[in-house]
Design an enzyme around this catalytic site. Sequence first.
Site, PDB file in Angstrom:
ATOM      1  CG  HIS A  18      -0.779 -36.715 -46.517  1.00  0.00           C
ATOM      2  ND1 HIS A  18       0.581 -36.658 -46.660  1.00  0.00           N
ATOM      3  CD2 HIS A  18      -1.115 -38.020 -46.662  1.00  0.00           C
ATOM      4  CE1 HIS A  18       1.060 -37.870 -46.871  1.00  0.00           C
ATOM      5  NE2 HIS A  18       0.049 -38.720 -46.891  1.00  0.00           N
ATOM      6  CE  LYS A  42       5.170 -47.653 -45.782  1.00  0.00           C
ATOM      7  NZ  LYS A  42       4.205 -46.564 -45.935  1.00  0.00           N
ATOM      8  NE  ARG A  91      -1.972 -42.479 -53.536  1.00  0.00           N
ATOM      9  CZ  ARG A  91      -0.786 -42.827 -53.069  1.00  0.00           C
ATOM     10  NH1 ARG A  91       0.163 -41.938 -52.962  1.00  0.00           N
ATOM     11  NH2 ARG A  91      -0.547 -44.081 -52.703  1.00  0.00           N
ATOM     12  CB  SER A 129       5.123 -39.547 -48.459  1.00  0.00           C
ATOM     13  OG  SER A 129       4.032 -38.897 -47.871  1.00  0.00           O
TER      14      SER A 129
HETATM   15  O1  PNS Z   1       0.639 -44.098 -44.797  1.00  0.00           O
HETATM   16  P1  PNS Z   1       0.638 -45.586 -44.680  1.00  0.00           P
HETATM   17  O2  PNS Z   1       2.043 -46.080 -44.424  1.00  0.00           O
HETATM   18  O3  PNS Z   1      -0.014 -46.273 -45.835  1.00  0.00           O
HETATM   19  O4  PNS Z   1      -0.221 -45.954 -43.362  1.00  0.00           O
HETATM   20  C1  PNS Z   1      -0.411 -47.285 -42.967  1.00  0.00           C
HETATM   21  C2  PNS Z   1      -1.005 -47.326 -41.538  1.00  0.00           C
HETATM   22  C3  PNS Z   1      -0.113 -46.582 -40.583  1.00  0.00           C
HETATM   23  C4  PNS Z   1      -2.367 -46.651 -41.545  1.00  0.00           C
HETATM   24  C5  PNS Z   1      -1.155 -48.817 -41.116  1.00  0.00           C
HETATM   25  O5  PNS Z   1       0.060 -49.457 -41.258  1.00  0.00           O
HETATM   26  C6  PNS Z   1      -1.651 -48.955 -39.673  1.00  0.00           C
HETATM   27  O6  PNS Z   1      -2.808 -48.788 -39.408  1.00  0.00           O
HETATM   28  N1  PNS Z   1      -0.710 -49.264 -38.746  1.00  0.00           N
HETATM   29  C7  PNS Z   1      -1.017 -49.407 -37.332  1.00  0.00           C
HETATM   30  C8  PNS Z   1      -0.950 -50.881 -36.891  1.00  0.00           C
HETATM   31  C9  PNS Z   1      -2.230 -51.601 -37.219  1.00  0.00           C
HETATM   32  O7  PNS Z   1      -3.301 -51.283 -36.731  1.00  0.00           O
HETATM   33  N2  PNS Z   1      -2.114 -52.593 -38.100  1.00  0.00           N
HETATM   34  C10 PNS Z   1      -3.241 -53.363 -38.580  1.00  0.00           C
HETATM   35  C11 PNS Z   1      -3.904 -52.628 -39.724  1.00  0.00           C
HETATM   36  S1  PNS Z   1      -5.317 -53.469 -40.291  1.00  0.00           S
END
Ligand code: PNS
Length: 160
Positions: A18, A42, A91, A129
Site C-alpha cells: 500500500h 469481512k 497485483r 493484508s
Molecule cells: O481493500 P479492499 O477490501 O479490496 O477495498 C474494497 C473497497 C473498500 C474499495 C470497496 O469495497 C468499496 O469501494 N467500498 C465502498 C462502498 C462502495 O462504493 N461500493 C460500490 C463499489 S463499486
Amino acid sequence: MTRNAVYPGSFDPVTRGHEDLIHRSLRFVDKVIVAVAADSSKQALFSREERVTLLESVLEGSPGVVVRSFDGLLADFARANDASVIIRGLRAVSDFDYESQMALMNRQLFPELETVFLVPAVHLTYLSSSLVREVAGLGGDVGDLVHPVVERALAQKFSR
Ligand code: PNS
C-alpha cells in the site's frame, strides 16, 4: 488546479505494498486521500479506528497524503472530496475481474471519476493484508512486509 486522488481500501493492516502505491501515485497527483472503508462483510482484525491510526503513523511526514475513513459509496466520498482519480492496485490477473467491475460501477455513479490501476514494485506483488494477518498470526516474520509500527501492532494483537 489541484488533482486529488482517493486510494480506498480495507487496509487491515496497511502493508509495504500500500505504501508503495501511495508514493507512486504522488508522481502524478497532488494529493492522495487514503480512504479507509467501513467494515464490510469481512472479519477485520483491526477496528477501523486502529487501521486509520496505523496508516497515520506509517504515513506521518509524507507530504500530500491524508488519511480519512468513509461510510457509504466510494463515488460519493470521491465527489465530496473533489477527487478526480481512484487509485487501485493490480497485483495479478486474478485481481482484474473484481477491479474492472468496481471501476465500471464507479464510473456509472460518477462519470468524471477515472480509476487508475497501478502495479506495485515487483518484490511486493505477492503481498496482501490477508497473507500478512495469516503469517503474523502463525508466528511468522512480517518485518519486511509491513512498517515496524504495524509489526508491533500485529504482535500485540496476537499477544506475543
Ligand atoms: O481493500 P479492499 O477490501 O479490496 O477495498 C474494497 C473497497 C473498500 C474499495 C470497496 O469495497 C468499496 O469501494 N467500498 C465502498 C462502498 C462502495 O462504493 N461500493 C460500490 C463499489 S463499486
